[in-house]
Design a protein around this motif. Sequence first.
Motif, mmCIF file in Angstrom:
data_model
loop_
_atom_site.group_PDB
_atom_site.id
_atom_site.type_symbol
_atom_site.label_atom_id
_atom_site.label_comp_id
_atom_site.label_asym_id
_atom_site.label_seq_id
_atom_site.Cartn_x
_atom_site.Cartn_y
_atom_site.Cartn_z
ATOM 1 N N THR A 1 0.962 -1.183 0.221
ATOM 2 C CA THR A 1 -0.024 0.128 0.006
ATOM 3 C C THR A 1 0.792 1.206 -0.081
ATOM 4 O O THR A 1 0.505 2.258 -0.777
ATOM 5 C CB THR A 1 -1.085 0.033 1.165
ATOM 6 O OG1 THR A 1 -0.287 -0.364 2.538
ATOM 7 C CG2 THR A 1 -1.931 -1.075 1.037
ATOM 8 N N SER B 1 -4.472 -11.174 3.413
ATOM 9 C CA SER B 1 -5.072 -11.134 4.429
ATOM 10 C C SER B 1 -6.259 -10.339 4.131
ATOM 11 O O SER B 1 -6.395 -9.433 3.440
ATOM 12 C CB SER B 1 -4.406 -10.767 5.663
ATOM 13 O OG SER B 1 -4.109 -9.335 5.592
ATOM 14 N N LEU B 2 -7.220 -10.609 5.187
ATOM 15 C CA LEU B 2 -8.573 -9.860 4.767
ATOM 16 C C LEU B 2 -8.216 -8.293 4.895
ATOM 17 O O LEU B 2 -8.558 -7.300 4.264
ATOM 18 C CB LEU B 2 -9.541 -9.947 5.936
ATOM 19 C CG LEU B 2 -10.788 -9.445 6.079
ATOM 20 C CD1 LEU B 2 -11.506 -9.694 4.483
ATOM 21 C CD2 LEU B 2 -11.870 -10.043 7.038
ATOM 22 N N ALA B 3 -7.334 -7.793 6.024
ATOM 23 C CA ALA B 3 -6.992 -6.334 6.157
ATOM 24 C C ALA B 3 -6.162 -5.758 4.907
ATOM 25 O O ALA B 3 -6.532 -4.824 4.692
ATOM 26 C CB ALA B 3 -6.210 -6.245 7.529
ATOM 27 N N PHE B 4 -5.366 -6.570 4.480
ATOM 28 C CA PHE B 4 -4.375 -6.283 3.198
ATOM 29 C C PHE B 4 -5.395 -5.870 2.436
ATOM 30 O O PHE B 4 -5.384 -5.143 1.530
ATOM 31 C CB PHE B 4 -3.527 -7.423 3.235
ATOM 32 C CG PHE B 4 -2.877 -7.272 1.674
ATOM 33 C CD1 PHE B 4 -1.814 -6.392 1.557
ATOM 34 C CD2 PHE B 4 -3.068 -7.880 0.623
ATOM 35 C CE1 PHE B 4 -1.083 -6.208 0.382
ATOM 36 C CE2 PHE B 4 -2.414 -7.704 -0.733
ATOM 37 C CZ PHE B 4 -1.480 -6.903 -0.665
ATOM 38 N N ASN B 5 -6.184 -7.058 1.722
ATOM 39 C CA ASN B 5 -7.125 -6.743 0.636
ATOM 40 C C ASN B 5 -8.131 -5.709 0.846
ATOM 41 O O ASN B 5 -8.041 -4.955 -0.318
ATOM 42 C CB ASN B 5 -7.865 -8.152 0.549
ATOM 43 C CG ASN B 5 -7.340 -9.511 0.295
ATOM 44 O OD1 ASN B 5 -6.228 -9.432 -0.014
ATOM 45 N ND2 ASN B 5 -7.941 -10.669 0.724
ATOM 46 N N THR B 6 -8.534 -5.194 2.088
ATOM 47 C CA THR B 6 -9.190 -4.197 2.128
ATOM 48 C C THR B 6 -8.341 -2.874 1.852
ATOM 49 O O THR B 6 -8.859 -1.840 1.327
ATOM 50 C CB THR B 6 -9.766 -4.161 3.670
ATOM 51 O OG1 THR B 6 -10.816 -5.348 3.853
ATOM 52 C CG2 THR B 6 -10.874 -3.022 3.915
ATOM 53 N N ASP B 7 -7.142 -2.889 2.358
ATOM 54 C CA ASP B 7 -6.476 -1.556 2.411
ATOM 55 C C ASP B 7 -6.114 -1.543 0.909
ATOM 56 O O ASP B 7 -6.062 -0.251 0.098
ATOM 57 C CB ASP B 7 -5.196 -1.745 3.140
ATOM 58 C CG ASP B 7 -5.645 -1.502 4.525
ATOM 59 O OD1 ASP B 7 -6.708 -1.486 4.861
ATOM 60 O OD2 ASP B 7 -4.727 -1.873 5.459
#
Length: 279
Positions: free
Chosen positions: A212, A241-247
Amino acid sequence: MTLDLSVADVAAKPAKTLPDAQTVTSVKHWTDRLFSFRVTRPASLRFRSGEFVMIGLPGENGKPILRAYSIASPNWDEELEFYSIKVPDGPLTSKLQNIQPGDEIILRPKPVGTLVLDALLPGKRMWFLATGTGIAPFASLMRDPETYERYEQVVMMHTCRTAEELTYGRELVENLKHDPLLSELYGEDFANRLLYYPTTTREEGPFMGRITDNLTSGKVFADLGLPAMDAANDRAMICGSLAFNTDVKTVLEGFGLHEGANSDPKEFVVEKAFVGDGI
């Protein structure tokens, strides 16, 4: 730490006994946390590079423990390859990390997934954005000639904590640049079409930082000599990860890209089959 085992290294095992069983043909331990393995491929299995299947082992109660695993091998491969993290107390990986050639695993031959070429509009440049074992579906797509039919350039951004954890992806890309099939299909300059941008977050190295940050700061574009992303030319796939995908999704939307799907192709797609660290 690298340890290779092949099916020739072990004694013959009895015939298949598990439902939907496939036989492990080789295992490679890359670090104390990461390993890859190959298994036989069901004769009837057809999949698109980038898709995943459910694989697993019997639990203590005899019921199967299944998790979604991206197929790391391309759709033309005669075997199936998978890349996995080791979780000491994970219901599945605590057992899976001990498999040996000749062992059986359960494989449900119903491939699905969002990280497929058909879910994206035509473009000039493909960005594969992954952390950790999220590189697995891109290991499949990078080895698929169709990827290079559709895109002039392919950029593999992969971030891990340490350089050792990048080894699987680095060796794959290095070998691909000398792949005889792809070189024959696309000429001597094929290697220049595949750009690799590995970064670490905890260990000092040539490239550092989160995906990011390297995207929003423009560092990756400057380092690779590429223009900033735009919706007219760039397509992307995200897996981590879910957080990575969202960011990362938020970052791509900032560049004007929109999320697509098999039924509605757009400029980027995100892997939906997220499994937490307790696998």
